[in-house]
Design a protein around this motif. Structure first.
Motif, PDB file in Angstrom:
ATOM      1  N   MET A 115     -13.552  -0.043   3.215  1.00  0.00           N
ATOM      2  CA  MET A 115     -12.396  -0.666   2.576  1.00  0.00           C
ATOM      3  C   MET A 115     -11.725   0.358   1.670  1.00  0.00           C
ATOM      4  O   MET A 115     -12.371   0.956   0.806  1.00  0.00           O
ATOM      5  CB  MET A 115     -12.824  -1.897   1.781  1.00  0.00           C
ATOM      6  N   VAL A 116     -10.449   0.580   1.905  1.00  0.00           N
ATOM      7  CA  VAL A 116      -9.687   1.581   1.160  1.00  0.00           C
ATOM      8  C   VAL A 116      -8.540   0.911   0.411  1.00  0.00           C
ATOM      9  O   VAL A 116      -7.860   0.035   0.965  1.00  0.00           O
ATOM     10  CB  VAL A 116      -9.118   2.663   2.113  1.00  0.00           C
ATOM     11  N   ASN A 117      -8.335   1.304  -0.836  1.00  0.00           N
ATOM     12  CA  ASN A 117      -7.257   0.743  -1.655  1.00  0.00           C
ATOM     13  C   ASN A 117      -5.953   1.458  -1.320  1.00  0.00           C
ATOM     14  O   ASN A 117      -5.777   2.635  -1.612  1.00  0.00           O
ATOM     15  CB  ASN A 117      -7.585   0.931  -3.141  1.00  0.00           C
ATOM     16  N   ILE A 118      -5.032   0.740  -0.683  1.00  0.00           N
ATOM     17  CA  ILE A 118      -3.730   1.298  -0.320  1.00  0.00           C
ATOM     18  C   ILE A 118      -2.639   0.434  -0.943  1.00  0.00           C
ATOM     19  O   ILE A 118      -2.497  -0.746  -0.615  1.00  0.00           O
ATOM     20  CB  ILE A 118      -3.548   1.354   1.207  1.00  0.00           C
ATOM     21  N   ASP A 119      -1.909   1.028  -1.868  1.00  0.00           N
ATOM     22  CA  ASP A 119      -0.835   0.324  -2.567  1.00  0.00           C
ATOM     23  C   ASP A 119      -1.323  -0.970  -3.204  1.00  0.00           C
ATOM     24  O   ASP A 119      -0.645  -2.004  -3.199  1.00  0.00           O
ATOM     25  CB  ASP A 119       0.321   0.027  -1.598  1.00  0.00           C
ATOM     26  N   THR A 167      -5.199   5.573  -8.380  1.00  0.00           N
ATOM     27  CA  THR A 167      -4.057   6.338  -8.873  1.00  0.00           C
ATOM     28  C   THR A 167      -2.968   5.405  -9.379  1.00  0.00           C
ATOM     29  O   THR A 167      -3.018   4.192  -9.170  1.00  0.00           O
ATOM     30  CB  THR A 167      -3.480   7.231  -7.761  1.00  0.00           C
ATOM     31  N   SER A 168      -1.951   5.979 -10.031  1.00  0.00           N
ATOM     32  CA  SER A 168      -0.839   5.177 -10.556  1.00  0.00           C
ATOM     33  C   SER A 168      -0.043   4.513  -9.443  1.00  0.00           C
ATOM     34  O   SER A 168       0.656   3.538  -9.672  1.00  0.00           O
ATOM     35  CB  SER A 168       0.094   6.067 -11.390  1.00  0.00           C
ATOM     36  N   SER A 169      -0.158   5.048  -8.226  1.00  0.00           N
ATOM     37  CA  SER A 169       0.564   4.454  -7.096  1.00  0.00           C
ATOM     38  C   SER A 169      -0.270   3.409  -6.357  1.00  0.00           C
ATOM     39  O   SER A 169       0.147   2.883  -5.334  1.00  0.00           O
ATOM     40  CB  SER A 169       0.977   5.562  -6.109  1.00  0.00           C
TER      41      SER A 169
END
Length: 222
Positions: A115-119, A167-169
């Protein structure tokens, strides 16, 4: 000789050569400094090659990847006490740049999902193939189960691992794995002594050459 961090300090570096130059070039304005300014670049160039060879006796890395992070300079003063400092500096070299790294190009492990955090949203993705690398010759590459080879938007390729932060994004935060810096790889005192001796020898050779060149030019100009 004394050492501090990434600096090799050599007291009275080229002292005899400088004293000789001062006597021979006494009648030529700024003669000694002219000779020194010409001799030092050749000394630095020679020292750069010597340091690369010294590093490669222990570390499995190409000359090009050493030079990309290698910075050598010599600080010089001439007066009552002649003194020069041979300075080695440079940032840590990315672990990816050492020989034996795998995979050499970004590759995905299709048999595994994480599981990857994308946006800001967790999404299932295939992770990168576990990267392997080493620094020292004679050792097998170490496999980093949570690190992978990837290419950044800037085009930079390296071995990265997730820090667990965001990250901030809104993406998973990653950091690049680093190897040693040039000063760290030259940290052995016997290596530093060897390099200091070679620098002194090269400086003396170049000073003799520059003295003759200046004398010949001065004689022709009179």
């Amino acid at each position: 000789m004394s050492t501090t961090g990434g600096m090799i300090a050599v007291k009275s570096f080229g002292g005899e050569a400088l004293d000789h130059a001062a006597k021979v070039l006494a009648g030529i304005p700024d003669g000694v400094n002219k000779a020194v300014r010409s001799a030092l670049p050749r000394t630095v160039s020679s020292l750069r090659g010597e340091s690369v060879r010294a590093i490669q006796t222990k570390y499995d890395i190409s000359a090009a990847n050493i030079r990309s992070k290698q910075n050598i300079s010599i600080r010089y003063s001439y007066g009552a006490v002649s003194e020069a400092y041979v300075l080695f500096s440079g940032r840590k070299i990315p672990l990816y740049r050492y020989n034996g790294t795998s995979p050499k190009n970004p590759a995905v492990n299709a048999s595994k999902t994480v599981m990857v955090n994308i946006d800001g949203t967790l999404k299932p993705m295939h992770p990168g193939v576990a990267a392997a690398a080493h620094q020292l010759k004679g050792t097998s590459p170490t496999k980093f189960q949570n690190a992978f080879v990837t290419k950044m938007d800037s085009g930079h390729v390296g071995i990265f691992e997730r820090t667990g932060g965001v990250t901030s994004s809104g993406r998973d935060q990653i950091k690049e794995l680093q190897g040693s810096s040039v000063p760290q790889m030259l940290g052995n005192e016997s290596v530093q002594t060897h390099l200091a001796d070679r620098a002194s020898q090269k400086f003396e050779e170049r000073m003799e050459h520059e003295i003759l060149r200046i004398l010949n030019g001065w004689g022709q100009g009179k």
